[in-house]
Design a protein around this motif. Structure first.
Motif, short mmCIF file in Angstrom:
data_model
loop_
_atom_site.label_atom_id
_atom_site.label_comp_id
_atom_site.label_asym_id
_atom_site.label_seq_id
_atom_site.Cartn_x
_atom_site.Cartn_y
_atom_site.Cartn_z
N VAL A 34 29.49 -6.09 -1.35
CA VAL A 34 29.01 -6.78 -0.15
C VAL A 34 30.11 -7.65 0.45
CG1 VAL A 34 27.37 -8.51 0.68
CG2 VAL A 34 26.60 -6.73 -0.89
N VAL A 35 30.83 -8.37 -0.40
CA VAL A 35 31.89 -9.26 0.09
C VAL A 35 33.01 -8.44 0.74
CG1 VAL A 35 33.69 -10.86 -0.66
CG2 VAL A 35 31.36 -11.13 -1.49
N ALA A 36 33.37 -7.31 0.15
CA ALA A 36 34.44 -6.48 0.73
C ALA A 36 34.06 -5.99 2.11
CB ALA A 36 34.74 -5.31 -0.20
N VAL A 37 32.83 -5.52 2.27
CA VAL A 37 32.40 -5.03 3.58
C VAL A 37 32.33 -6.18 4.58
CG1 VAL A 37 30.49 -3.95 4.84
CG2 VAL A 37 31.20 -3.02 2.64
N LEU A 38 31.79 -7.32 4.17
CA LEU A 38 31.72 -8.47 5.08
C LEU A 38 33.11 -8.96 5.49
CD1 LEU A 38 28.73 -10.52 3.64
CD2 LEU A 38 28.79 -9.12 5.70
#
Length: 110
Positions: A34-38
């Motif tokens: 999730v953090v990578a995509v955000l």
């Protein structure tokens, strides 16, 4: 009474946080995706805002998705290595045990 002290010392030596650490490690994979995509979306949004070029937003999204896929691949590789190490232990070597059992029964008839 000395046996009671030895039991207490052994209980203190056992890793109490190991199950918690394993759970956090599994949870961290989902969080890292999730953090990578955000972060990728954020980078794309900033690039679009600074340059007024619309397709740079999608470049950022692509970078985020690529980073998430890389995180999954790294986690898979880590688990695969652990599995291979575990499979080499004698008590889990079922294939070897089955091969040894086949010799006892003679030729395979299938």
């Amino acid at each position: 009474m000395p046996d009671n002290n030895q039991d207490e010392e052994q209980n203190e030596r056992k890793p109490r946080l190991k199950p918690l650490a394993e759970a956090v490690d599994s949870l961290s994979l989902g969080i890292s995706i999730v953090v990578a995509v955000l972060l990728g979306v954020g980078i794309g949004w900033l690039l679009k805002r600074w340059t007024d070029i619309g397709w740079l937003f999608w470049v950022g999204v692509f970078i985020g998705i690529a980073a998430a896929i890389l995180n999954v691949y790294k986690a898979y590789s880590k688990q695969y290595k652990a599995f291979e190490k575990l499979a080499k232990e004698d008590r889990y070597a079922i294939k070897k045990q089955l091969e040894d059992d086949d010799e006892d029964y003679g030729e395979k008839s299938y």
